[in-house]
Design a protein around this motif. Structure first.
Motif, PDB file in Angstrom:
ATOM      1  N   ASP A 277       7.424  18.300 -11.008  1.00  0.00           N
ATOM      2  CA  ASP A 277       7.565  17.107 -11.855  1.00  0.00           C
ATOM      3  C   ASP A 277       8.787  16.294 -11.443  1.00  0.00           C
ATOM      4  OD1 ASP A 277       7.905  15.239 -13.947  1.00  0.00           O
ATOM      5  OD2 ASP A 277       6.785  16.546 -15.296  1.00  0.00           O
ATOM      6  N   LEU A 278       8.547  15.066 -10.970  1.00  0.00           N
ATOM      7  CA  LEU A 278       9.645  14.238 -10.448  1.00  0.00           C
ATOM      8  C   LEU A 278      10.590  13.749 -11.533  1.00  0.00           C
ATOM      9  CD1 LEU A 278       7.514  12.383  -7.810  1.00  0.00           C
ATOM     10  CD2 LEU A 278       9.611  13.637  -7.297  1.00  0.00           C
ATOM     11  N   ARG A 279      10.175  13.800 -12.781  1.00  0.00           N
ATOM     12  CA  ARG A 279      11.103  13.411 -13.859  1.00  0.00           C
ATOM     13  C   ARG A 279      12.287  14.367 -13.931  1.00  0.00           C
ATOM     14  NH1 ARG A 279       7.021  13.416 -18.730  1.00  0.00           N
ATOM     15  NH2 ARG A 279       6.402  15.271 -17.534  1.00  0.00           N
ATOM     16  N   LEU A 280      12.090  15.599 -13.480  1.00  0.00           N
ATOM     17  CA  LEU A 280      13.190  16.558 -13.384  1.00  0.00           C
ATOM     18  C   LEU A 280      13.690  16.679 -11.951  1.00  0.00           C
ATOM     19  CD1 LEU A 280      14.986  18.725 -14.635  1.00  0.00           C
ATOM     20  CD2 LEU A 280      13.128  20.365 -14.322  1.00  0.00           C
ATOM     21  N   LEU A 281      12.779  16.554 -10.998  1.00  0.00           N
ATOM     22  CA  LEU A 281      13.140  16.773  -9.593  1.00  0.00           C
ATOM     23  C   LEU A 281      14.107  15.702  -9.081  1.00  0.00           C
ATOM     24  CD1 LEU A 281      12.438  18.831  -7.426  1.00  0.00           C
ATOM     25  CD2 LEU A 281      10.632  17.301  -6.632  1.00  0.00           C
ATOM     26  N   VAL A 282      13.950  14.461  -9.533  1.00  0.00           N
ATOM     27  CA  VAL A 282      14.836  13.389  -9.047  1.00  0.00           C
ATOM     28  C   VAL A 282      16.291  13.609  -9.482  1.00  0.00           C
ATOM     29  CG1 VAL A 282      15.353  10.928  -9.256  1.00  0.00           C
ATOM     30  CG2 VAL A 282      13.034  11.669  -8.713  1.00  0.00           C
TER      31      VAL A 282
END
Length: 336
Positions: A277-282
């Protein structure tokens, strides 16, 4: 292992843990160097002008902060590229995008622009944007890009960038040629606090834009048609992520040259630990990328002390085998 469902609490806990790790790493790295110096004596009242103050505050801390900013920018850009291109091998260096930024940055320096000028990151950003546009357009066939096409075009783009940098080097003076060599090796040096803050501002803007589009990138991972049917403006998201990732690469390359594989290693390690999940990965890539390069640079400036290695040597030695492992797994059609 299946990643836990993303909740607001999980985002806060993970981000806070990585932030604490980064702050601890910054403090520890500021106290480590080939010349003994005390961080606490340097920061004590009335320490200005002492040997500890000169070594720690005027030399070591700006470099440690710069390593953090560059690592954060490269790792976040890597997360963005991998999400946008749905390609686990996407990395600013592998795709030749760092090379495009380095060519433009080296060119303006040879033309006489002050290295501390905000023009250098801006021009490097334009170089990264141009290189990324060429790579994606050439590799795109029938509306799709394959990992192998991107890699091949990236190899060619890197070769062209290396040739152009050598051309710039050929017309530069002896002093300017030393600066061009710096771009090719990927190295960090002590910089002015203002320049570190300036590059940090560029990196934060790029990271915020990527984070704003993280949810849309998650939907794009399921396919453009599916994302469009759920209300995602695919082309607008793609353009915004392109520009933000190029801004991150341009900001990093303008002060460090071509440091390779940070944008590959960090997002992959975090994806294994935290999920896709990019909302956490970024944000996690931003913080852990900073920590990663702080320690890589600490090794580079101490392992052969008092001599220094370019930090690009450390990241390449770590990232090269990691890239080959991922490529081998991709060829076998394994999980990503």
């Amino acid at each position: 292992m299946r990643a836990a469902y993303l909740t607001r609490r999980r985002v806060v806990v993970v981000t806070a843990a990585l932030l604490v790790l980064l702050l601890a790493s910054l403090l520890a790295a500021a106290g480590i160097g080939p010349v003994p110096a005390s961080l606490w004596r340097a920061l004590a009242p009335g320490a200005a002008g002492t040997t500890d103050y000169v070594i720690v505050v005027q030399t070591r801390i700006p470099r440690v902060l710069l390593a953090g900013v560059v690592g954060a920018a490269l790792a976040t850009a890597g997360a963005g590229f991998q999400g946008l291109l749905a390609n686990p091998l996407a990395d600013p260096h592998v795709l030749g995008i760092s090379g495009g930024a380095a060519v433009f940055g080296a060119a303006v320096l040879v033309l006489g622009v002050d290295p501390v000028s905000p023009i250098v990151p801006l021009v490097a950003f334009l170089g990264a944007l141009g290189a990324m546009t060429v790579v994606v357009l050439v590799a795109r066939t029938g509306g799709r890009t394959t990992p192998h096409a991107l890699l091949l075009v990236g190899v060619v783009m890197n070769a062209i960038a290396a040739a152009l940098i050598m051309l710039v080097n050929a017309v530069a003076s002896y002093r300017q040629a030393q600066g061009v060599l710096f771009w090719m090796m990927g190295a960090l040096t002590t910089q002015d606090y203002f320049l570190v803050a300036l590059v940090g501002a560029y990196a934060i803007v790029g990271a915020v834009v990527l984070l704003r589009h993280a949810a849309a990138l998650n939907l794009l991972a399921a396919g453009e048609e599916s994302a469009a049917s759920l209300g995602v403006d695919v082309e607008r998201v793609r353009r915004a992520v392109f520009v933000a990732a190029a801004l991150l690469v341009g900001a990093a390359v303008s002060v460090s040259g071509m440091i390779s594989f940070v944008g590959l290693i960090v997002p992959h390690v975090l994806r294994l630990a935290l999920g896709p999940d990019l909302r956490l990965l970024v944000p996690a890539s931003f913080l852990f990328g900073a920590t990663f390069l702080v320690w890589a640079d600490t090794v580079a400036r101490t392992v052969l002390g008092p001599a220094e290695l370019p930090v690009g040597v450390i990241t390449a030695l770590l990232g090269g085998p990691f890239f080959l492992f991922l490529l081998r797994r991709s060829l076998r059609g394994g999980p990503r």
